[in-house]
Design a protein around this motif. Structure first.
Motif, PDB file in Angstrom:
ATOM      1  N   HIS A 119       0.828  -1.197   0.000  1.00  0.00           N
ATOM      2  CA  HIS A 119       0.000   0.000   0.000  1.00  0.00           C
ATOM      3  C   HIS A 119       0.865   1.251   0.000  1.00  0.00           C
ATOM      4  CE1 HIS A 119       0.793  -0.631   4.352  1.00  0.00           C
ATOM      5  NE2 HIS A 119       0.712   0.690   4.449  1.00  0.00           N
ATOM      6  N   TYR A 120       0.208   2.393  -0.141  1.00  0.00           N
ATOM      7  CA  TYR A 120       0.855   3.704  -0.103  1.00  0.00           C
ATOM      8  C   TYR A 120       0.166   4.556   0.965  1.00  0.00           C
ATOM      9  CZ  TYR A 120       4.121   4.049  -4.059  1.00  0.00           C
ATOM     10  OH  TYR A 120       5.214   3.924  -4.881  1.00  0.00           O
ATOM     11  N   VAL A 121       0.915   5.479   1.505  1.00  0.00           N
ATOM     12  CA  VAL A 121       0.364   6.529   2.354  1.00  0.00           C
ATOM     13  C   VAL A 121       0.245   7.791   1.519  1.00  0.00           C
ATOM     14  CG1 VAL A 121       0.804   8.046   4.331  1.00  0.00           C
ATOM     15  CG2 VAL A 121       1.253   5.594   4.510  1.00  0.00           C
ATOM     16  N   LEU A 122      -0.890   8.458   1.621  1.00  0.00           N
ATOM     17  CA  LEU A 122      -1.116   9.724   0.931  1.00  0.00           C
ATOM     18  C   LEU A 122      -1.284  10.813   1.984  1.00  0.00           C
ATOM     19  CD1 LEU A 122      -3.377  10.239  -2.150  1.00  0.00           C
ATOM     20  CD2 LEU A 122      -3.520  11.825  -0.227  1.00  0.00           C
ATOM     21  N   ARG A 123      -0.589  11.936   1.793  1.00  0.00           N
ATOM     22  CA  ARG A 123      -0.631  13.020   2.776  1.00  0.00           C
ATOM     23  C   ARG A 123      -1.141  14.307   2.138  1.00  0.00           C
ATOM     24  NH1 ARG A 123       4.904  14.064   5.622  1.00  0.00           N
ATOM     25  NH2 ARG A 123       5.488  14.874   3.565  1.00  0.00           N
ATOM     26  N   LEU A 124      -2.118  14.916   2.783  1.00  0.00           N
ATOM     27  CA  LEU A 124      -2.617  16.228   2.376  1.00  0.00           C
ATOM     28  C   LEU A 124      -2.178  17.259   3.404  1.00  0.00           C
ATOM     29  CD1 LEU A 124      -6.314  15.387   1.363  1.00  0.00           C
ATOM     30  CD2 LEU A 124      -4.289  15.467  -0.111  1.00  0.00           C
ATOM     31  N   THR A 125      -1.754  18.422   2.933  1.00  0.00           N
ATOM     32  CA  THR A 125      -1.324  19.498   3.822  1.00  0.00           C
ATOM     33  C   THR A 125      -2.138  20.752   3.526  1.00  0.00           C
ATOM     34  OG1 THR A 125       0.930  18.599   3.873  1.00  0.00           O
ATOM     35  CG2 THR A 125       0.621  20.877   4.625  1.00  0.00           C
ATOM     36  N   ALA A 126      -2.810  21.279   4.542  1.00  0.00           N
ATOM     37  CA  ALA A 126      -3.625  22.488   4.394  1.00  0.00           C
ATOM     38  C   ALA A 126      -2.733  23.728   4.436  1.00  0.00           C
ATOM     39  CB  ALA A 126      -4.657  22.546   5.507  1.00  0.00           C
ATOM     40  N   PRO A 127      -3.230  24.865   3.960  1.00  0.00           N
ATOM     41  CA  PRO A 127      -2.447  26.108   3.987  1.00  0.00           C
ATOM     42  C   PRO A 127      -1.952  26.489   5.383  1.00  0.00           C
ATOM     43  CG  PRO A 127      -4.335  26.364   2.546  1.00  0.00           C
ATOM     44  CD  PRO A 127      -4.495  25.047   3.234  1.00  0.00           C
ATOM     45  N   ARG A 187      -3.570   9.101   5.035  1.00  0.00           N
ATOM     46  CA  ARG A 187      -4.362   7.884   4.947  1.00  0.00           C
ATOM     47  C   ARG A 187      -3.591   6.842   4.138  1.00  0.00           C
ATOM     48  NH1 ARG A 187      -6.517  10.765   7.984  1.00  0.00           N
ATOM     49  NH2 ARG A 187      -8.715  11.394   8.127  1.00  0.00           N
ATOM     50  N   SER A 188      -3.857   5.590   4.424  1.00  0.00           N
ATOM     51  CA  SER A 188      -3.219   4.493   3.701  1.00  0.00           C
ATOM     52  C   SER A 188      -4.202   3.885   2.711  1.00  0.00           C
ATOM     53  CB  SER A 188      -2.749   3.408   4.679  1.00  0.00           C
ATOM     54  OG  SER A 188      -1.754   3.906   5.551  1.00  0.00           O
ATOM     55  N   TYR A 189      -3.701   3.626   1.496  1.00  0.00           N
ATOM     56  CA  TYR A 189      -4.552   3.049   0.451  1.00  0.00           C
ATOM     57  C   TYR A 189      -3.818   1.918  -0.255  1.00  0.00           C
ATOM     58  CZ  TYR A 189      -7.285   7.303   1.156  1.00  0.00           C
ATOM     59  OH  TYR A 189      -8.023   8.319   1.715  1.00  0.00           O
ATOM     60  N   SER A 190      -4.513   0.812  -0.455  1.00  0.00           N
ATOM     61  CA  SER A 190      -3.928  -0.331  -1.162  1.00  0.00           C
ATOM     62  C   SER A 190      -3.694   0.000  -2.628  1.00  0.00           C
ATOM     63  CB  SER A 190      -4.844  -1.554  -1.052  1.00  0.00           C
ATOM     64  OG  SER A 190      -4.970  -1.971   0.282  1.00  0.00           O
ATOM     65  N   ILE A 191      -2.706  -0.657  -3.201  1.00  0.00           N
ATOM     66  CA  ILE A 191      -2.353  -0.461  -4.606  1.00  0.00           C
ATOM     67  C   ILE A 191      -3.171  -1.415  -5.462  1.00  0.00           C
ATOM     68  CG2 ILE A 191      -0.478  -0.510  -6.288  1.00  0.00           C
ATOM     69  CD1 ILE A 191       1.443  -0.230  -3.834  1.00  0.00           C
ATOM     70  N   ALA A 192      -3.761  -0.894  -6.529  1.00  0.00           N
ATOM     71  CA  ALA A 192      -4.520  -1.721  -7.464  1.00  0.00           C
ATOM     72  C   ALA A 192      -3.693  -2.114  -8.681  1.00  0.00           C
ATOM     73  CB  ALA A 192      -5.777  -0.990  -7.927  1.00  0.00           C
ATOM     74  N   GLU A 212       1.327  14.293  -2.268  1.00  0.00           N
ATOM     75  CA  GLU A 212       2.445  13.676  -1.560  1.00  0.00           C
ATOM     76  C   GLU A 212       2.104  12.223  -1.240  1.00  0.00           C
ATOM     77  OE1 GLU A 212       4.786  16.436   1.324  1.00  0.00           O
ATOM     78  OE2 GLU A 212       2.660  16.880   1.595  1.00  0.00           O
ATOM     79  N   VAL A 213       2.984  11.319  -1.620  1.00  0.00           N
ATOM     80  CA  VAL A 213       2.750   9.903  -1.372  1.00  0.00           C
ATOM     81  C   VAL A 213       4.034   9.252  -0.850  1.00  0.00           C
ATOM     82  CG1 VAL A 213       0.953   9.725  -3.133  1.00  0.00           C
ATOM     83  CG2 VAL A 213       3.320   9.239  -3.749  1.00  0.00           C
ATOM     84  N   ARG A 214       3.853   8.193  -0.086  1.00  0.00           N
ATOM     85  CA  ARG A 214       5.001   7.408   0.396  1.00  0.00           C
ATOM     86  C   ARG A 214       4.697   5.931   0.234  1.00  0.00           C
ATOM     87  NH1 ARG A 214       6.637   5.152   5.396  1.00  0.00           N
ATOM     88  NH2 ARG A 214       4.849   6.082   6.482  1.00  0.00           N
TER      89      ARG A 214
END
Length: 231
Positions: free
Chosen positions: A41-49, A56-61, A96-98
């Motif tokens: 899976h990957y972690v996706l990060r959102l950053t506000a102003p 959040r973590s999301y599985s790879i398809a 941003e992803v990890r």
């Protein structure tokens, strides 16, 4: 086998669509991407102003051979990350992803396996299926996928084309009455299976893993991933 691990990258959204009423599919171009194994899976990060971040973590398809990274996100009521991805993100945006991350729930095609998923828990099974096609090992992977209705099942057409066994809890399908996963759904599917993979909500994962064990699979060979909303 040591599973590959990647650090933070800035991905560009190459494509985005909404294949189900409550799901968004992202196709990401990740520079210097580390090739993943099916099930990671990957972690996706959102950053506000103001500097606030949400991850959040999301599985790879996608299969490892895919030049783009594909993620499927279930859009949750009041979900701050899934809602943003669903309503705001457009092609060309940067995220941003990890990843890839995880080594417990991976399938390389070497072992005969049965993989069971429900709802958005079917996403890692898509990667396994696509990889199996790439390496000519579709005979080594038995798929069981579930949802409330066929319209709710992510990648339904792809699973049906692959001969996956569909379990719908609120809709009759192909001679099977509506109902939750039961032992009868798995009977005869475990022959030769050396490993089991289960992915879904906590309740579904518990039911499926117990069924596998009751049907004779070695509990040490059952890999389980549970998920749920993040508060």
């Amino acid at each position: 086998m040591l599973a590959p691990v990647g650090g933070w990258r800035t991905a560009t959204v190459a494509g985005i669509d909404h294949p189900t009423a409550h799901g968004v599919r992202l196709r990401l171009d990740v520079p210097d991407r580390v090739d993943h194994l099916p099930g990671q899976h990957y972690v996706l990060r959102l950053t506000a102003p103001d500097g606030y971040t949400a991850t959040r973590s999301y599985s790879i398809a996608s299969a490892p051979s895919d030049p783009l990274l594909e993620l499927f996100v279930e859009v949750l009521p009041d979900g701050e990350v899934s809602g943003f991805l669903d309503e705001v993100v457009e092609p060309g945006d940067e995220l941003e992803v990890r990843g890839p991350i995880g080594g417990w729930f991976v399938w390389t095609g070497e072992r005969q396996a049965v993989a069971i998923g429900a709802g958005s828990g079917v996403v890692p099974l898509v990667s396994m299926l696509r990889h199996a096609r790439d390496v000519g090992r579709t005979d080594a992977l038995t798929l069981v996928t579930g949802a409330r209705t066929l319209a709710d099942l992510p990648y339904a057409d792809e699973f049906r084309a692959a001969g996956a066994h569909l379990v719908l809890s609120r809709e009759d399908h192909d001679g099977r009455p509506a109902g939750r996963l039961a032992a009868a759904d798995l009977a005869g599917l475990l022959t030769g299976a050396e490993r089991g993979f289960v992915c879904g909500s906590a309740g579904f994962a518990e039911t499926a893993s117990v069924l596998l064990a009751d049907l004779g699979m070695d509990v040490q060979q059952i890999r389980v991933e549970r998920f749920g909303p993040t508060s």
